[in-house]
Scaffold this motif. Structure first.
Motif, PDB file in Angstrom:
ATOM      1  N   ASP A  69       0.809  -1.221   0.000  1.00  6.66           N
ATOM      2  CA  ASP A  69       0.000   0.000   0.000  1.00  6.66           C
ATOM      3  C   ASP A  69       0.841   1.269   0.000  1.00  6.66           C
ATOM      4  O   ASP A  69       0.314   2.362  -0.196  1.00  6.66           O
ATOM      5  CB  ASP A  69      -0.918   0.018   1.218  1.00  6.66           C
ATOM      6  CG  ASP A  69      -1.997  -1.046   1.151  1.00  6.66           C
ATOM      7  OD1 ASP A  69      -2.318  -1.497   0.034  1.00  6.66           O
ATOM      8  OD2 ASP A  69      -2.513  -1.428   2.215  1.00  6.66           O
ATOM      9  N   ARG A  70       2.135   1.125   0.218  1.00  2.00           N
ATOM     10  CA  ARG A  70       2.985   2.322   0.270  1.00  2.00           C
ATOM     11  C   ARG A  70       3.050   3.036  -1.070  1.00  2.00           C
ATOM     12  O   ARG A  70       3.235   4.252  -1.111  1.00  2.00           O
ATOM     13  CB  ARG A  70       4.390   1.966   0.751  1.00  2.00           C
ATOM     14  CG  ARG A  70       4.400   1.555   2.219  1.00  2.00           C
ATOM     15  CD  ARG A  70       5.754   1.116   2.654  1.00  2.00           C
ATOM     16  NE  ARG A  70       6.096  -0.113   1.915  1.00  2.00           N
ATOM     17  CZ  ARG A  70       7.280  -0.670   1.889  1.00  2.00           C
ATOM     18  NH1 ARG A  70       8.285  -0.120   2.536  1.00  2.00           N
ATOM     19  NH2 ARG A  70       7.501  -1.778   1.213  1.00  2.00           N
ATOM     20  N   LEU A  71       2.870   2.310  -2.186  1.00  2.00           N
ATOM     21  CA  LEU A  71       2.917   2.965  -3.490  1.00  2.00           C
ATOM     22  C   LEU A  71       1.734   3.918  -3.643  1.00  2.00           C
ATOM     23  O   LEU A  71       1.906   5.078  -4.021  1.00  2.00           O
ATOM     24  CB  LEU A  71       2.921   1.947  -4.629  1.00  2.00           C
ATOM     25  CG  LEU A  71       2.973   2.567  -6.019  1.00  2.00           C
ATOM     26  CD1 LEU A  71       4.242   3.389  -6.209  1.00  2.00           C
ATOM     27  CD2 LEU A  71       2.883   1.501  -7.077  1.00  2.00           C
ATOM     28  N   ALA A  72       0.532   3.447  -3.319  1.00  2.00           N
ATOM     29  CA  ALA A  72      -0.645   4.322  -3.394  1.00  2.00           C
ATOM     30  C   ALA A  72      -0.498   5.484  -2.421  1.00  2.00           C
ATOM     31  O   ALA A  72      -0.863   6.618  -2.735  1.00  2.00           O
ATOM     32  CB  ALA A  72      -1.914   3.528  -3.103  1.00  2.00           C
ATOM     33  N   ALA A  73       0.044   5.218  -1.236  1.00  2.00           N
ATOM     34  CA  ALA A  73       0.247   6.282  -0.252  1.00  2.00           C
ATOM     35  C   ALA A  73       1.235   7.318  -0.780  1.00  2.00           C
ATOM     36  O   ALA A  73       1.067   8.519  -0.550  1.00  2.00           O
ATOM     37  CB  ALA A  73       0.726   5.699   1.071  1.00  2.00           C
ATOM     38  N   LEU A  74       2.256   6.877  -1.492  1.00  2.00           N
ATOM     39  CA  LEU A  74       3.215   7.808  -2.095  1.00  2.00           C
ATOM     40  C   LEU A  74       2.516   8.692  -3.120  1.00  2.00           C
ATOM     41  O   LEU A  74       2.649   9.920  -3.088  1.00  2.00           O
ATOM     42  CB  LEU A  74       4.369   7.058  -2.765  1.00  2.00           C
ATOM     43  CG  LEU A  74       5.318   7.937  -3.582  1.00  2.00           C
ATOM     44  CD1 LEU A  74       6.203   8.759  -2.659  1.00  2.00           C
ATOM     45  CD2 LEU A  74       6.144   7.100  -4.533  1.00  2.00           C
TER      46      LEU A  74
END
Length: 93
Positions: A16-21
């Motif tokens: 989920d860190r990609l979407a959060a980025l």
């Protein structure tokens, strides 16, 4: 952006860190770690670029205008009907 056949490389590596980025929701340290990974992983970078393009597309897309029927109904509402909603909201509880 899941593809058939399993998670994308970015989902596997970053979760989920990609979407959060892309959404600007990461703290400084987490953002730096994700950016460092994107600098060394072309497949994840491509996924990040695709998500950014998709987000930009939706940001540029205009919301549809209200329908003529809705506008007519709003126009024909008595002013007291709208004020009554405010009074009831204040007394809720």
């Amino acid at each position: 952006m899941t593809r058939t056949g399993g998670p994308s490389p970015a989902e596997h590596h970053l979760g989920d860190r990609l979407a959060a980025l892309v959404d600007g929701e990461l703290g400084h340290d987490a953002r730096e770690r994700v950016l460092a990974h994107l600098a060394t992983c072309p497949r994840c970078k491509a996924e990040a670029d695709a998500q950014r393009q998709l987000k930009a597309f939706f940001a540029r897309a205009a919301s549809p205008p209200p329908s003529e029927g809705l506008l007519a109904r709003l126009h024909n509402l008595p002013a007291t009907a709208l004020e009554g909603d405010d009074d009831r909201a204040g007394r809720a509880g």
